[in-house]
Structures are given as C-alpha cells and as structure tokens.
Design a protein around this motif. Structure first.
Motif, PDB file in Angstrom:
ATOM      1  N   MET A 117       0.822  -1.187   0.000  1.00  0.00           N
ATOM      2  CA  MET A 117       0.000   0.000   0.000  1.00  0.00           C
ATOM      3  C   MET A 117       0.867   1.252   0.000  1.00  0.00           C
ATOM      4  O   MET A 117       0.796   2.077   0.907  1.00  0.00           O
ATOM      5  CB  MET A 117      -0.921   0.019   1.200  1.00  0.00           C
ATOM      6  CG  MET A 117      -2.041  -0.958   1.129  1.00  0.00           C
ATOM      7  SD  MET A 117      -3.244  -0.553   2.402  1.00  0.00           S
ATOM      8  CE  MET A 117      -3.999  -2.117   2.586  1.00  0.00           C
ATOM      9  N   GLN A 118       1.676   1.353  -0.998  1.00  0.00           N
ATOM     10  CA  GLN A 118       2.566   2.498  -1.151  1.00  0.00           C
ATOM     11  C   GLN A 118       1.771   3.802  -1.065  1.00  0.00           C
ATOM     12  O   GLN A 118       0.706   3.920  -1.650  1.00  0.00           O
ATOM     13  CB  GLN A 118       3.278   2.402  -2.507  1.00  0.00           C
ATOM     14  CG  GLN A 118       4.417   3.359  -2.694  1.00  0.00           C
ATOM     15  CD  GLN A 118       5.611   3.048  -1.827  1.00  0.00           C
ATOM     16  OE1 GLN A 118       5.808   1.931  -1.372  1.00  0.00           O
ATOM     17  NE2 GLN A 118       6.407   4.056  -1.584  1.00  0.00           N
ATOM     18  N   GLY A 119       2.271   4.761  -0.312  1.00  0.00           N
ATOM     19  CA  GLY A 119       1.626   6.057  -0.205  1.00  0.00           C
ATOM     20  C   GLY A 119       0.518   6.156   0.827  1.00  0.00           C
ATOM     21  O   GLY A 119      -0.057   7.224   1.011  1.00  0.00           O
ATOM     22  N   ILE A 120       0.197   5.062   1.518  1.00  0.00           N
ATOM     23  CA  ILE A 120      -0.822   5.099   2.575  1.00  0.00           C
ATOM     24  C   ILE A 120      -0.113   5.414   3.891  1.00  0.00           C
ATOM     25  O   ILE A 120       0.612   4.586   4.441  1.00  0.00           O
ATOM     26  CB  ILE A 120      -1.600   3.767   2.685  1.00  0.00           C
ATOM     27  CG1 ILE A 120      -2.273   3.412   1.369  1.00  0.00           C
ATOM     28  CG2 ILE A 120      -2.589   3.813   3.841  1.00  0.00           C
ATOM     29  CD1 ILE A 120      -3.371   4.376   0.951  1.00  0.00           C
ATOM     30  N   ASN A 121      -0.306   6.645   4.361  1.00  0.00           N
ATOM     31  CA  ASN A 121       0.347   7.131   5.572  1.00  0.00           C
ATOM     32  C   ASN A 121      -0.703   7.759   6.482  1.00  0.00           C
ATOM     33  O   ASN A 121      -1.473   8.614   6.041  1.00  0.00           O
ATOM     34  CB  ASN A 121       1.409   8.180   5.232  1.00  0.00           C
ATOM     35  CG  ASN A 121       2.458   7.642   4.288  1.00  0.00           C
ATOM     36  OD1 ASN A 121       3.169   6.710   4.619  1.00  0.00           O
ATOM     37  ND2 ASN A 121       2.544   8.228   3.109  1.00  0.00           N
ATOM     38  N   PHE A 122      -0.717   7.330   7.739  1.00  0.00           N
ATOM     39  CA  PHE A 122      -1.628   7.915   8.721  1.00  0.00           C
ATOM     40  C   PHE A 122      -1.158   7.555  10.116  1.00  0.00           C
ATOM     41  O   PHE A 122      -0.262   6.723  10.287  1.00  0.00           O
ATOM     42  CB  PHE A 122      -3.080   7.463   8.495  1.00  0.00           C
ATOM     43  CG  PHE A 122      -3.322   5.988   8.642  1.00  0.00           C
ATOM     44  CD1 PHE A 122      -3.590   5.413   9.880  1.00  0.00           C
ATOM     45  CD2 PHE A 122      -3.310   5.163   7.522  1.00  0.00           C
ATOM     46  CE1 PHE A 122      -3.831   4.057  10.001  1.00  0.00           C
ATOM     47  CE2 PHE A 122      -3.553   3.798   7.635  1.00  0.00           C
ATOM     48  CZ  PHE A 122      -3.809   3.248   8.878  1.00  0.00           C
ATOM     49  N   ILE A 123      -1.760   8.207  11.089  1.00  0.00           N
ATOM     50  CA  ILE A 123      -1.479   7.909  12.488  1.00  0.00           C
ATOM     51  C   ILE A 123      -2.804   7.543  13.149  1.00  0.00           C
ATOM     52  O   ILE A 123      -3.711   8.374  13.239  1.00  0.00           O
ATOM     53  CB  ILE A 123      -0.845   9.112  13.205  1.00  0.00           C
ATOM     54  CG1 ILE A 123       0.502   9.461  12.545  1.00  0.00           C
ATOM     55  CG2 ILE A 123      -0.673   8.821  14.697  1.00  0.00           C
ATOM     56  CD1 ILE A 123       1.103  10.761  13.023  1.00  0.00           C
TER      57      ILE A 123
END
Length: 181
Positions: A1-7
C-alpha cells in the motif's frame, strides 16, 4: 500500500469529560506498514478519576500522579503529525472530541489535521451486527493486546483501517468517513 500514511490514535479518559485524558496511544503507518506504536500515561487535570472509567481501562490515579499533562504529550504527538497530518480513530467523534476539548482546556492552537473514522468506514463496508473495535478485529483475525489501553487500541485501529482500505479498493472510497480537526 505504497503512499498510505496515517497515524491511528486512541485515548482513555479518567472521567466522562473528554478533556480528562489519562492515556494516549498512537500507531504510525508509513506506506501501508506499521512503523511504530507508542503510548503515554497522562495526568488529567486534578488527577481525579471516576469509578466506571477505572473499571473499563484499569488506569488509576496512582498510575498517573507523576505523568506529564496533556500539553507535554500533545507536543510529542505533534512531532509525528508534522510528517503525517492524518489521524484515524475508531469512533473518531470520541477521540477527536478528546483532542478538541483538551486543546481548548489548555489553550493550545488547533492544528490543521484531516481525520478518518474506522467505525464509520466499517458501517459502510460491512454488514456486521456489531462494529466495536474488538469485535471487528476478531472477525478479521487481527491480533491485539489489552483492549482499552490506548497503544493497543491505536494499533488495532490502524490494522483495521488498513483492512478497510484494502476491502474498499482504495482510500478515496472511505474519504467521506472523516473530516478536519
């Protein structure tokens, strides 16, 4: 899931008040992978607790008497948010409410952050009779530690949201399950 960034974020509260945070947890996701999970005990204002809240999470006043207050912990969390200004919470109305009320209580400026709700996404994607975090994790065989501890719940939420993105086919399909802080 390249580009999936979250906290993914989770809070436990000492009382029924949203600004009574006694534990904060985050799980940082970079490129669709769990990168780090952290939690902090937080001394709520007055360090007072309700019996019912202690029954849920097991955190007591003696656990937080020497812990930092919300502003110090929030400053650390904001260090992560500078790189990834996207939060995910299960029942975001509660957790985002905790942030908003605590920022107001301590006179801290609200940052520009987008958030998603894994509970709202679950209700749109699945047809379960129950959508609690632990129930959904059980359905998808997502392992977890002690439920109702902020770090564990944040990681559960992160793993669930990754599953929801996968099941939705892309992040855009769950974009309407959130808002701005």
């Amino acid at each position: 899931m390249q580009g999936i960034n979250f906290i993914a974020i989770d809070f436990e509260t000492a009382t029924g008040k949203r600004a009574s945070i006694c534990e904060a947890g985050i799980c940082v996701v970079r490129d669709g992978e769990i990168a780090e999970t952290r939690s902090w005990l937080v001394r709520p204002q007055g360090n007072s607790y309700s019996y019912w809240n202690m029954q849920i999470h097991g955190i007591r006043p003696n656990d937080t008497v020497n812990s930092p207050e919300f502003p110090e912990v929030w400053a650390e969390i904001c260090g992560y948010l500078k790189d990834i200004p996207v939060l995910v919470a299960h029942n975001a109305a509660f957790d985002i409410g905790c942030i908003r009320h605590s920022l107001e209580l301590y006179g801290i400026k609200k940052p520009d952050i987008t958030y998603y709700c894994s509970l709202r996404a679950a209700r749109r994607l699945y047809n379960f009779g129950c959508n609690s975090l632990d129930y959904l994790c059980d359905q998808f065989k997502i392992s977890y530690g002690q439920h109702h501890r902020a770090g564990n719940d944040a990681e559960m939420c992160a793993r669930l949201f990754l599953r929801e993105i996968q099941d939705a086919g892309e992040l855009k399909k769950v974009e309407n399950c959130g808002g701005k802080l």
